[in-house]
Write a protein that holds these residues in place. Structure first.
Motif, PDB file in Angstrom:
ATOM      1  N   SER A 118      14.695  14.056  37.623  1.00 52.18           N
ATOM      2  CA  SER A 118      16.326  14.391  37.890  1.00 52.18           C
ATOM      3  C   SER A 118      16.587  15.725  37.519  1.00 52.18           C
ATOM      4  O   SER A 118      16.233  16.282  36.776  1.00 52.18           O
ATOM      5  CB  SER A 118      17.225  13.280  37.268  1.00 52.18           C
ATOM      6  OG  SER A 118      17.038  13.532  35.880  1.00 52.18           O
ATOM      7  N   TYR A 144      11.629   7.068  32.951  1.00 50.50           N
ATOM      8  CA  TYR A 144      12.245   7.492  31.759  1.00 50.50           C
ATOM      9  C   TYR A 144      11.372   8.077  30.556  1.00 50.50           C
ATOM     10  O   TYR A 144      10.485   7.137  30.124  1.00 50.50           O
ATOM     11  CB  TYR A 144      13.029   6.410  31.165  1.00 50.50           C
ATOM     12  CG  TYR A 144      14.286   5.804  32.052  1.00 50.50           C
ATOM     13  CD1 TYR A 144      15.327   6.731  32.047  1.00 50.50           C
ATOM     14  CD2 TYR A 144      14.222   4.707  32.520  1.00 50.50           C
ATOM     15  CE1 TYR A 144      16.340   6.468  32.522  1.00 50.50           C
ATOM     16  CE2 TYR A 144      15.404   4.340  33.231  1.00 50.50           C
ATOM     17  CZ  TYR A 144      16.792   5.202  33.364  1.00 50.50           C
ATOM     18  OH  TYR A 144      17.513   4.730  33.917  1.00 50.50           O
ATOM     19  N   ASN A 173      23.132   2.299  28.021  1.00 53.38           N
ATOM     20  CA  ASN A 173      24.584   2.871  28.560  1.00 53.38           C
ATOM     21  C   ASN A 173      24.071   3.086  30.207  1.00 53.38           C
ATOM     22  O   ASN A 173      25.100   3.366  30.890  1.00 53.38           O
ATOM     23  CB  ASN A 173      25.188   3.772  27.995  1.00 53.38           C
ATOM     24  CG  ASN A 173      25.790   3.590  26.350  1.00 53.38           C
ATOM     25  OD1 ASN A 173      25.982   2.332  26.158  1.00 53.38           O
ATOM     26  ND2 ASN A 173      25.796   4.442  25.590  1.00 53.38           N
ATOM     27  N   GLY A 174      22.991   3.264  30.337  1.00 50.91           N
ATOM     28  CA  GLY A 174      22.529   3.700  31.592  1.00 50.91           C
ATOM     29  C   GLY A 174      22.734   5.266  32.098  1.00 50.91           C
ATOM     30  O   GLY A 174      22.841   5.462  33.105  1.00 50.91           O
ATOM     31  N   THR A 175      22.821   5.992  30.765  1.00 49.57           N
ATOM     32  CA  THR A 175      23.186   7.337  31.046  1.00 49.57           C
ATOM     33  C   THR A 175      21.958   8.372  30.857  1.00 49.57           C
ATOM     34  O   THR A 175      22.045   9.418  30.830  1.00 49.57           O
ATOM     35  CB  THR A 175      24.341   7.747  30.163  1.00 49.57           C
ATOM     36  OG1 THR A 175      24.022   7.582  29.017  1.00 49.57           O
ATOM     37  CG2 THR A 175      25.573   7.152  30.859  1.00 49.57           C
ATOM     38  N   GLU A 176      20.795   7.689  30.417  1.00 45.70           N
ATOM     39  CA  GLU A 176      19.657   8.587  30.090  1.00 45.70           C
ATOM     40  C   GLU A 176      19.007   9.083  31.553  1.00 45.70           C
ATOM     41  O   GLU A 176      18.967   8.525  32.602  1.00 45.70           O
ATOM     42  CB  GLU A 176      18.680   7.549  29.632  1.00 45.70           C
ATOM     43  CG  GLU A 176      17.374   8.241  29.284  1.00 45.70           C
ATOM     44  CD  GLU A 176      17.323   9.271  28.176  1.00 45.70           C
ATOM     45  OE1 GLU A 176      16.575   9.598  27.472  1.00 45.70           O
ATOM     46  OE2 GLU A 176      18.435   9.279  27.439  1.00 45.70           O
ATOM     47  N   SER A 177      18.675  10.594  31.370  1.00 43.08           N
ATOM     48  CA  SER A 177      18.088  11.287  32.690  1.00 43.08           C
ATOM     49  C   SER A 177      16.791  10.771  32.914  1.00 43.08           C
ATOM     50  O   SER A 177      15.816  10.383  31.928  1.00 43.08           O
ATOM     51  CB  SER A 177      18.038  12.626  32.243  1.00 43.08           C
ATOM     52  OG  SER A 177      19.425  13.311  31.948  1.00 43.08           O
ATOM     53  N   ASP A 179      21.861  18.553  33.751  1.00 45.64           N
ATOM     54  CA  ASP A 179      23.216  18.878  34.024  1.00 45.64           C
ATOM     55  C   ASP A 179      23.093  20.594  33.571  1.00 45.64           C
ATOM     56  O   ASP A 179      22.274  21.033  32.649  1.00 45.64           O
ATOM     57  CB  ASP A 179      24.166  18.396  32.645  1.00 45.64           C
ATOM     58  CG  ASP A 179      25.469  18.726  32.713  1.00 45.64           C
ATOM     59  OD1 ASP A 179      26.418  17.920  32.416  1.00 45.64           O
ATOM     60  OD2 ASP A 179      25.741  19.925  33.247  1.00 45.64           O
ATOM     61  N   ASN A 186      21.471   5.858  25.022  1.00 50.99           N
ATOM     62  CA  ASN A 186      21.850   6.360  26.800  1.00 50.99           C
ATOM     63  C   ASN A 186      21.123   5.361  27.613  1.00 50.99           C
ATOM     64  O   ASN A 186      21.548   5.149  28.636  1.00 50.99           O
ATOM     65  CB  ASN A 186      21.222   7.865  27.009  1.00 50.99           C
ATOM     66  CG  ASN A 186      21.894   9.055  26.250  1.00 50.99           C
ATOM     67  OD1 ASN A 186      23.079   8.679  25.887  1.00 50.99           O
ATOM     68  ND2 ASN A 186      21.312   9.953  25.853  1.00 50.99           N
ATOM     69  N   ASN A 203      18.765   8.535  22.566  1.00 50.09           N
ATOM     70  CA  ASN A 203      17.952   8.397  23.830  1.00 50.09           C
ATOM     71  C   ASN A 203      18.261   6.742  24.064  1.00 50.09           C
ATOM     72  O   ASN A 203      18.536   6.140  25.182  1.00 50.09           O
ATOM     73  CB  ASN A 203      16.814   8.453  24.113  1.00 50.09           C
ATOM     74  CG  ASN A 203      16.382  10.149  23.846  1.00 50.09           C
ATOM     75  OD1 ASN A 203      16.041  10.783  22.593  1.00 50.09           O
ATOM     76  ND2 ASN A 203      16.392  10.874  24.654  1.00 50.09           N
TER      77      ASN A 203
END
Length: 217
Positions: free
Chosen positions: A207, A150, A199-203, A210, A196, A193
């Motif tokens: 990866s 991350y 929430n476990g949604t950070e890129s 989108d 995120n 960030n």
């Protein structure tokens, strides 16, 4: 101290002006790329510029944003003298220079006060203060980024350790307070960030982005 006290204060607005040069915008214009405010996260930084697919533009943005922090602080240190890292008048001016160049990046007067998150500029500032301090903080970023994947978490960890490393190297000097302020501002700029990450949604690094976040071609 090479400048008289009133003249040395001019280093502060000069540092802010240097920090206000957004290399994401400058590089994008020079390379005929879209305005980084107009796509992706809207953040004028190397990561967002990379969404154009132009790696050279992203690298130049990263280098430019880091160099402006380094140049502003290093130039001020050379002008103010060796006492600028101790508890003297010069040290408080240097602290103000650090804050000015960082705030210039966050709120650039030349670009409608719409700046970046400050990771590269903060790194340049740390190297300007002391190369060992900068290297230690950079290594922290690399270690966290390598194992956690991350980029934002690595930036937050490195920013948090920056003031700690300074105190370890130089003790409780005024600069520690300035670096703590930089750390808190950087965290504030990364508040999205942080949400995120929680929430476990950070890129993660590497990866796929989108498609709707990609820059227009």
């Amino acid at each position: 101290m090479f400048l008289h006290f009133p003249l040395s204060l001019l280093l502060i607005p000069l540092a802010y002006c240097i920090g206000s040069i957004s290399f994401a915008v400058v590089v994008s214009k020079c390379m005929r790329l879209p305005d980084p405010h107009s796509y992706g996260s809207g953040n004028p930084g190397a990561t967002n510029v990379l969404r154009t697919g132009n790696k050279l533009a992203a690298v130049l943005t990263l280098i430019g944003d880091a160099l402006k922090g380094f140049v502003a602080v290093m130039a001020a240190r050379m002008i103010l003298g060796d006492a600028s890292l101790t508890s003297t008048t010069e040290s408080w001016i240097l602290c103000a220079v650090v804050m000015a160049v960082f705030l210039g990046h966050l709120f650039p007067v030349f670009h409608g006060f719409k700046g970046g998150k400050g990771v590269a500029t903060a790194c340049g500032i740390l190297f300007g203060v002391n190369w060992i301090l900068g290297l230690a903080t950079l290594c922290t970023w690399v270690i966290v980024a390598t194992f956690m994947r991350y980029s934002s978490l690595a930036a937050l960890a490195a920013a948090s350790f920056g003031p700690i490393y300074f105190v370890f190297l130089f003790g409780f000097q005024p600069m520690a307070l300035a670096l703590l302020a930089v750390c808190l501002l950087l965290m504030w700029r990364h508040r999205g960030n942080i949400r995120n990450l929680m929430n476990g949604t950070e890129s993660r690094i590497g990866s796929n982005q989108d498609p709707k976040n990609k820059a227009p071609q």
